[in-house]
Design a protein around this motif. Structure first.
Motif, PDB file in Angstrom:
ATOM      1  N   ALA A 228       7.066   1.712  -2.036  1.00 30.33           N
ATOM      2  CA  ALA A 228       6.035   2.758  -2.002  1.00 30.33           C
ATOM      3  C   ALA A 228       6.600   4.036  -1.391  1.00 30.33           C
ATOM      4  O   ALA A 228       7.276   3.996  -0.359  1.00 30.33           O
ATOM      5  CB  ALA A 228       4.836   2.289  -1.198  1.00 30.33           C
ATOM      6  N   PRO A 229       6.357   5.195  -2.020  1.00 30.93           N
ATOM      7  CA  PRO A 229       6.885   6.452  -1.473  1.00 30.93           C
ATOM      8  C   PRO A 229       6.221   6.793  -0.147  1.00 30.93           C
ATOM      9  O   PRO A 229       5.081   6.412   0.120  1.00 30.93           O
ATOM     10  CB  PRO A 229       6.536   7.486  -2.555  1.00 30.93           C
ATOM     11  N   ASP A 230       6.953   7.529   0.668  1.00 35.84           N
ATOM     12  CA  ASP A 230       6.457   7.871   1.999  1.00 35.84           C
ATOM     13  C   ASP A 230       5.237   8.792   1.968  1.00 35.84           C
ATOM     14  O   ASP A 230       4.482   8.851   2.941  1.00 35.84           O
ATOM     15  CB  ASP A 230       7.573   8.542   2.818  1.00 35.84           C
ATOM     16  N   ASP A 231       5.059   9.526   0.845  1.00 30.75           N
ATOM     17  CA  ASP A 231       3.956  10.487   0.793  1.00 30.75           C
ATOM     18  C   ASP A 231       2.657   9.889   0.264  1.00 30.75           C
ATOM     19  O   ASP A 231       1.711  10.608  -0.039  1.00 30.75           O
ATOM     20  CB  ASP A 231       4.343  11.710  -0.046  1.00 30.75           C
ATOM     21  N   VAL A 232       2.602   8.549   0.136  1.00 27.93           N
ATOM     22  CA  VAL A 232       1.365   7.883  -0.272  1.00 27.93           C
ATOM     23  C   VAL A 232       0.885   6.986   0.856  1.00 27.93           C
ATOM     24  O   VAL A 232       1.630   6.118   1.335  1.00 27.93           O
ATOM     25  CB  VAL A 232       1.563   7.036  -1.546  1.00 27.93           C
ATOM     26  N   GLU A 233      -0.335   7.206   1.302  1.00 27.52           N
ATOM     27  CA  GLU A 233      -0.934   6.330   2.311  1.00 27.52           C
ATOM     28  C   GLU A 233      -1.403   5.050   1.625  1.00 27.52           C
ATOM     29  O   GLU A 233      -2.186   5.088   0.676  1.00 27.52           O
ATOM     30  CB  GLU A 233      -2.131   7.022   2.969  1.00 27.52           C
ATOM     31  N   VAL A 234      -0.901   3.911   2.103  1.00 28.49           N
ATOM     32  CA  VAL A 234      -1.230   2.620   1.493  1.00 28.49           C
ATOM     33  C   VAL A 234      -2.011   1.773   2.476  1.00 28.49           C
ATOM     34  O   VAL A 234      -1.600   1.607   3.640  1.00 28.49           O
ATOM     35  CB  VAL A 234       0.038   1.869   1.043  1.00 28.49           C
ATOM     36  N   ARG A 235      -3.122   1.245   2.019  1.00 27.18           N
ATOM     37  CA  ARG A 235      -3.943   0.352   2.836  1.00 27.18           C
ATOM     38  C   ARG A 235      -3.861  -1.048   2.222  1.00 27.18           C
ATOM     39  O   ARG A 235      -4.256  -1.260   1.081  1.00 27.18           O
ATOM     40  CB  ARG A 235      -5.392   0.833   2.867  1.00 27.18           C
ATOM     41  N   ARG A 236      -3.363  -2.001   2.971  1.00 23.82           N
ATOM     42  CA  ARG A 236      -3.157  -3.362   2.490  1.00 23.82           C
ATOM     43  C   ARG A 236      -4.333  -4.236   2.879  1.00 23.82           C
ATOM     44  O   ARG A 236      -4.744  -4.242   4.046  1.00 23.82           O
ATOM     45  CB  ARG A 236      -1.862  -3.931   3.054  1.00 23.82           C
ATOM     46  N   ARG A 237      -4.858  -4.986   1.902  1.00 26.24           N
ATOM     47  CA  ARG A 237      -5.993  -5.869   2.197  1.00 26.24           C
ATOM     48  C   ARG A 237      -5.778  -7.213   1.519  1.00 26.24           C
ATOM     49  O   ARG A 237      -5.668  -7.293   0.296  1.00 26.24           O
ATOM     50  CB  ARG A 237      -7.315  -5.263   1.714  1.00 26.24           C
ATOM     51  N   SER A 238      -5.696  -8.281   2.303  1.00 21.94           N
ATOM     52  CA  SER A 238      -5.712  -9.628   1.742  1.00 21.94           C
ATOM     53  C   SER A 238      -7.129 -10.173   1.903  1.00 21.94           C
ATOM     54  O   SER A 238      -7.705 -10.109   2.984  1.00 21.94           O
ATOM     55  CB  SER A 238      -4.695 -10.532   2.451  1.00 21.94           C
ATOM     56  N   VAL A 239      -7.684 -10.681   0.804  1.00 23.99           N
ATOM     57  CA  VAL A 239      -9.098 -11.060   0.764  1.00 23.99           C
ATOM     58  C   VAL A 239      -9.225 -12.510   0.329  1.00 23.99           C
ATOM     59  O   VAL A 239      -8.675 -12.898  -0.713  1.00 23.99           O
ATOM     60  CB  VAL A 239      -9.880 -10.153  -0.213  1.00 23.99           C
ATOM     61  N   GLU A 240      -9.930 -13.305   1.108  1.00 26.92           N
ATOM     62  CA  GLU A 240     -10.161 -14.683   0.717  1.00 26.92           C
ATOM     63  C   GLU A 240     -11.270 -14.737  -0.329  1.00 26.92           C
ATOM     64  O   GLU A 240     -12.344 -14.164  -0.145  1.00 26.92           O
ATOM     65  CB  GLU A 240     -10.560 -15.531   1.924  1.00 26.92           C
ATOM     66  N   GLY A 241     -10.991 -15.405  -1.434  1.00 31.79           N
ATOM     67  CA  GLY A 241     -11.996 -15.556  -2.486  1.00 31.79           C
ATOM     68  C   GLY A 241     -11.414 -15.279  -3.861  1.00 31.79           C
ATOM     69  O   GLY A 241     -10.224 -14.979  -4.006  1.00 31.79           O
ATOM     70  N   PRO A 242     -12.235 -15.355  -4.905  1.00 33.39           N
ATOM     71  CA  PRO A 242     -11.763 -15.123  -6.268  1.00 33.39           C
ATOM     72  C   PRO A 242     -11.260 -13.693  -6.449  1.00 33.39           C
ATOM     73  O   PRO A 242     -11.845 -12.741  -5.914  1.00 33.39           O
ATOM     74  CB  PRO A 242     -13.018 -15.375  -7.121  1.00 33.39           C
ATOM     75  N   ALA A 243     -10.187 -13.527  -7.214  1.00 31.37           N
ATOM     76  CA  ALA A 243      -9.604 -12.203  -7.425  1.00 31.37           C
ATOM     77  C   ALA A 243     -10.596 -11.267  -8.103  1.00 31.37           C
ATOM     78  O   ALA A 243     -10.677 -10.081  -7.761  1.00 31.37           O
ATOM     79  CB  ALA A 243      -8.336 -12.332  -8.260  1.00 31.37           C
ATOM     80  N   ARG A 244     -11.346 -11.777  -9.064  1.00 35.40           N
ATOM     81  CA  ARG A 244     -12.295 -10.916  -9.784  1.00 35.40           C
ATOM     82  C   ARG A 244     -13.312 -10.312  -8.827  1.00 35.40           C
ATOM     83  O   ARG A 244     -13.582  -9.110  -8.872  1.00 35.40           O
ATOM     84  CB  ARG A 244     -13.006 -11.726 -10.873  1.00 35.40           C
TER      85      ARG A 244
END
Length: 294
Positions: A228-244
């Motif tokens: 990921a480029p340094d000029d993009v703010e990335v928010r990471r989220r792992s979520v329990e449950g179905p992907a849909r």
């Protein structure tokens, strides 16, 4: 030699209001990327989409030609993005075939989620589903409010689903590009679940399977976003449950939801996958389906 910057944004036009809103969205995207815009009308579209035309195409004599449709769309695009180079095509082909063929030399294909049939309110148009399942480039289908009108981003973020093969994901690269171009954060979502056979009632093992799967999801997020480029703010989220469900929830707060779709060589059936198919029908914002090599 054709470069990536020369590849146009393709937009499918059928004379319906949703297709003209797709023209707006595609014109904005072309201006954002600094690429040409190509408007495509397939002459056999009426066979699929019925006869409900946009107000822009009202004619006193009731006769509307393919040339009327494409010229109205072109005029709208010129007003929307006067600096974008615009071309048009009226093709004597099935709409699915023509748009999939056009996708071979396109940066992206943009489509309205509803066509000109009375059934389209309940079901995503067959053209949009087929093209999203077979195109050679990202396909953006307008989803969201009931009018689906193209508007400037209001929520100020892009969301992307991270799949089971996070390394070198085309969907993640596309989402990072969109976030960088729009100067908005990227929400990267990885859904995880603990298989039922791993549950245990032993007190020393309570919660252990879930913790391991959650940690694996977090690792997969890191792998997907390693470049990921340094000029993009990335928010990471792992979520329990179905992907849909996780992605539909993410779509409620996004201006664009990006998902990957595996392309299997020699396979001629629909290649969307259940998750991509589900979010195309139910997302609260436009959805970009990005081809991923199997």
């Amino acid at each position: 030699m054709v470069t990536v910057s020369d590849l146009p944004i393709i937009v499918g036009v059928d004379g319906s209001e949703p297709s003209l809103w797709a023209v707006d969205w595609a014109a904005d995207e072309a201006a954002l990327r600094g690429v040409p815009l190509r408007l495509v009308y397939a002459r056999l579209w009426e066979r699929y989409e019925g006869t409900s035309l946009a107000q822009d195409l009202t004619r006193q004599n009731g006769e509307v030609t393919a040339e009327d449709v494409i010229e109205t769309a072109a005029q709208r695009a010129r007003l929307r993005a006067p600096d974008v180079k615009i071309s048009t095509a009226v093709l004597p082909e099935e709409p699915e075939y023509s748009l999939v063929h056009e996708s071979r030399s396109a940066a992206a294909v943009v489509l309205g989620s509803r066509g000109r049939s009375s059934m389209a309110e309940a079901l995503l148009g067959s053209v949009s589903v087929t093209v999203a399942g077979h195109a050679h480039c990202p396909v953006i289908v307008l989803r969201g409010s009931h009018d689906n009108q193209a508007r400037a981003g209001r929520r100020g973020r892009i969301a992307v689903g991270v799949g089971e093969k996070p390394a070198h994901s085309a969907a993640v690269r596309f989402a990072l590009d969109e976030a960088r171009l729009r100067h908005v954060p990227l929400d990267a979502v990885r859904a995880w679940r603990t298989p039922a056979h791993e549950n245990t009632d032993h007190p020393l093992m309570a919660g252990e399977p879930a913790r391991l799967h959650e940690e694996q999801a977090a690792e997969e997020l890191e792998e997907a976003l390693r470049e990921a480029p340094d000029d993009v703010e990335v928010r990471r989220r792992s979520v329990e449950g179905p992907a849909r469900r996780a992605l539909l929830d993410a779509s409620a707060g996004a201006d664009l939801l990006v998902v990957g779709a595996q392309r299997r060589s020699g396979h001629f059936g629909l290649q969307l996958g259940r998750v991509a198919h589900g979010v195309l029908h139910h997302a609260a914002c436009p959805v970009a389906v990005v081809p991923e090599e199997a």
